[in-house]
Design a protein around this motif. Structure first.
Motif, mmCIF file in Angstrom:
data_model
loop_
_atom_site.group_PDB
_atom_site.id
_atom_site.type_symbol
_atom_site.label_atom_id
_atom_site.label_comp_id
_atom_site.label_asym_id
_atom_site.label_seq_id
_atom_site.Cartn_x
_atom_site.Cartn_y
_atom_site.Cartn_z
ATOM 1 N N ASP A 1 54.703 1.649 27.583
ATOM 2 C CA ASP A 1 53.321 1.536 28.057
ATOM 3 C C ASP A 1 52.772 0.137 27.807
ATOM 4 O O ASP A 1 51.883 -0.316 28.530
ATOM 5 C CB ASP A 1 52.430 2.561 27.349
ATOM 6 C CG ASP A 1 52.626 3.964 27.894
ATOM 7 O OD1 ASP A 1 52.776 4.114 29.116
ATOM 8 O OD2 ASP A 1 52.652 4.916 27.087
ATOM 9 N N ARG A 2 53.275 -0.547 26.789
ATOM 10 C CA ARG A 2 52.778 -1.874 26.436
ATOM 11 C C ARG A 2 53.910 -2.896 26.508
ATOM 12 O O ARG A 2 55.082 -2.544 26.466
ATOM 13 C CB ARG A 2 52.178 -1.868 25.022
ATOM 14 C CG ARG A 2 50.986 -0.942 24.862
ATOM 15 C CD ARG A 2 50.370 -1.044 23.482
ATOM 16 N NE ARG A 2 51.284 -0.589 22.445
ATOM 17 C CZ ARG A 2 51.667 -1.330 21.418
ATOM 18 N NH1 ARG A 2 51.252 -2.581 21.294
ATOM 19 N NH2 ARG A 2 52.483 -0.837 20.513
ATOM 20 N N ARG B 1 53.824 2.687 31.561
ATOM 21 C CA ARG B 1 53.047 1.849 32.478
ATOM 22 C C ARG B 1 53.859 0.668 33.008
ATOM 23 O O ARG B 1 53.594 0.190 34.120
ATOM 24 C CB ARG B 1 51.791 1.335 31.773
ATOM 25 C CG ARG B 1 50.771 2.411 31.462
ATOM 26 C CD ARG B 1 49.457 1.814 30.967
ATOM 27 N NE ARG B 1 48.484 2.856 30.708
ATOM 28 C CZ ARG B 1 48.311 3.465 29.546
ATOM 29 N NH1 ARG B 1 49.064 3.093 28.507
ATOM 30 N NH2 ARG B 1 47.407 4.410 29.384
ATOM 31 N N TRP C 1 54.104 9.407 34.329
ATOM 32 C CA TRP C 1 53.384 9.817 33.130
ATOM 33 C C TRP C 1 53.238 8.600 32.228
ATOM 34 O O TRP C 1 54.185 7.826 32.053
ATOM 35 C CB TRP C 1 54.149 10.911 32.387
ATOM 36 C CG TRP C 1 54.395 12.152 33.192
ATOM 37 C CD1 TRP C 1 53.635 13.271 33.255
ATOM 38 C CD2 TRP C 1 55.512 12.383 34.063
ATOM 39 N NE1 TRP C 1 54.187 14.180 34.107
ATOM 40 C CE2 TRP C 1 55.338 13.675 34.621
ATOM 41 C CE3 TRP C 1 56.631 11.634 34.432
ATOM 42 C CZ2 TRP C 1 56.243 14.224 35.511
ATOM 43 C CZ3 TRP C 1 57.532 12.169 35.328
ATOM 44 C CH2 TRP C 1 57.333 13.456 35.859
ATOM 45 N N THR C 2 52.061 8.417 31.638
ATOM 46 C CA THR C 2 51.809 7.265 30.776
ATOM 47 C C THR C 2 51.024 7.707 29.540
ATOM 48 O O THR C 2 50.474 8.811 29.495
ATOM 49 C CB THR C 2 51.007 6.175 31.518
ATOM 50 O OG1 THR C 2 49.740 6.728 31.947
ATOM 51 C CG2 THR C 2 51.760 5.677 32.740
ATOM 52 N N GLY C 3 50.992 6.802 28.557
ATOM 53 C CA GLY C 3 50.159 7.024 27.383
ATOM 54 C C GLY C 3 50.861 7.549 26.150
ATOM 55 O O GLY C 3 50.223 7.713 25.100
ATOM 56 N N PHE C 4 52.180 7.816 26.221
ATOM 57 C CA PHE C 4 52.856 8.378 25.045
ATOM 58 C C PHE C 4 54.229 7.758 24.811
ATOM 59 O O PHE C 4 55.031 8.319 24.057
ATOM 60 C CB PHE C 4 53.008 9.893 25.190
ATOM 61 C CG PHE C 4 53.708 10.337 26.459
ATOM 62 C CD1 PHE C 4 55.087 10.338 26.553
ATOM 63 C CD2 PHE C 4 52.973 10.739 27.556
ATOM 64 C CE1 PHE C 4 55.732 10.742 27.715
ATOM 65 C CE2 PHE C 4 53.600 11.153 28.727
ATOM 66 C CZ PHE C 4 54.985 11.155 28.808
ATOM 67 N N SER C 5 54.514 6.612 25.403
ATOM 68 C CA SER C 5 55.865 6.049 25.301
ATOM 69 C C SER C 5 56.239 5.680 23.868
ATOM 70 O O SER C 5 57.396 5.806 23.464
ATOM 71 C CB SER C 5 55.999 4.811 26.199
ATOM 72 O OG SER C 5 55.253 3.731 25.684
ATOM 73 N N ASP C 6 55.276 5.239 23.046
ATOM 74 C CA ASP C 6 55.603 4.807 21.687
ATOM 75 C C ASP C 6 55.531 5.940 20.668
ATOM 76 O O ASP C 6 56.010 5.791 19.531
ATOM 77 C CB ASP C 6 54.673 3.671 21.248
ATOM 78 C CG ASP C 6 53.211 4.080 21.258
ATOM 79 O OD1 ASP C 6 52.883 5.087 21.930
ATOM 80 O OD2 ASP C 6 52.396 3.415 20.600
ATOM 81 N N ASP D 1 54.936 16.506 25.579
ATOM 82 C CA ASP D 1 55.097 15.505 26.642
ATOM 83 C C ASP D 1 56.421 15.704 27.369
ATOM 84 O O ASP D 1 56.480 15.655 28.607
ATOM 85 C CB ASP D 1 55.034 14.093 26.047
ATOM 86 C CG ASP D 1 53.704 13.799 25.384
ATOM 87 O OD1 ASP D 1 52.670 14.267 25.901
ATOM 88 O OD2 ASP D 1 53.692 13.114 24.347
#
Length: 304
Positions: A85-86, A121, A138-143, A149
């Protein structure tokens, strides 16, 4: 000279502030890697046991299930790509994207249409910038992924795989495997249909070669597969999300450490330049003072 010295001091302050930020990010990633590794270790036994159970049912029965039966006329393949995501994680997301593009190229050479699903993202941004089609994202939980999820992602993919019309015939997963703090490899696996010869446990041993006890299936082998295989897909996606999260933190820590080291070297270089400028300024001031004193002495001597 004074203006040049002020420029060097301003750059030193700027680089020092950047170094503090990158050092803090390095420490945060280092602390999160440990948690991510623990999560991977905790999820692996569950995934292995599910793999054994699915393999036992598939090899010890004559059941023909769509999740284990390969379609000889497969025309569509789904690819799930896991990215971050980042940013500020080196080539972590880029390597995964390259792996997915290579897999898509191979599938197209086989005459299959590729349907892309993306987590993160960075992958969504890459495909969106190039106007490439994405079925879902789907985004917001990669880390910091959770099993919920993974279940959400798996449900959408299983629905596409089991759809009678407009679905997909194969399901592939592209993720990043965490090998060590220094090594993370982008890999791709085919999840469905399940290839028993290619299924491996966490220790690298083929699941099909395991020794299984005799089973009685209630209500039937097909019913057991209906219940087990979706859980198998969920567990594998969850494990891949955890592996990718650990890889993301390791890559970010390595990138931030490199940035911190580079900032330190730049500060040393700028400090040397500032010292040289200060010495040149002092030398010039001394020369002007000596020159003025000599001129004053010469003027005094001439008046006498």
């Amino acid at each position: 000279m004074g203006a040049q010295l002020r420029v060097y001091k301003r750059r030193i302050r700027s680089v020092t502030a950047t170094k503090k930020i990158t050092k803090a990010m390095e420490m945060i990633s280092a602390s999160r890697i440990v948690k991510a590794q623990r999560a991977v270790a905790a999820s692996t036994p569950y995934a292995d046991e599910l793999t054994r159970a699915v393999t036992a049912v598939a090899t010890r029965s004559t059941a023909k299930h769509p999740l284990t039966t390969e379609n000889p006329n497969a025309s569509r393949a789904a690819v799930l790509l896991i990215t971050a995501d980042r940013g500020l994680a080196g080539g972590y997301s880029t390597n995964a994207i390259k792996q997915s593009l290579a897999l898509a190229a191979r599938l197209r050479e086989e005459g299959k249409e590729v349907v892309t699903y993306i987590v993160g993202r960075k992958g969504v941004g890459y495909y969106g910038f190039r106007n490439l089609a994405v079925a879902n994202s789907w985004t917001g939980f990669s880390d910091k992924p959770t099993y919920g999820d993974a279940k959400t992602v798996a449900a959408d993919l299983i629905e596409a795989f089991t759809a009678e019309t407009g679905g997909v015939d194969e399901l592939h997963l592209v993720s990043t495997e965490f090998v060590s703090m220094l090594t993370q490899n982008a890999v791709d696996h085919r999840l469905l249909p399940l290839k028993l010869d290619e299924v491996e446990l966490s220790d690298g041993a083929p699941a099909k070669n395991q020794i299984f006890p005799l089973y009685d299936f209630e209500p039937s082998a097909e019913g057991v597969l209906d219940a087990l295989l979706p859980r198998y897909v969920e567990s594998r996606i969850y494990n891949a999300l955890l592996q990718s999260a650990a890889s993301e933190h390791a890559a970010r820590r390595r990138a931030m450490k490199s940035a911190t080291d580079n900032a330190g070297e730049l500060i040393k270089s700028l400090t040397r330049l500032a010292n040289s400028a200060r010495q040149a300024e002092i030398t010039q001031e001394i020369s002007e003072i000596v020159g003025g004193a000599n001129a004053l002495a010469d003027a005094s001597a001439g008046s006498e």
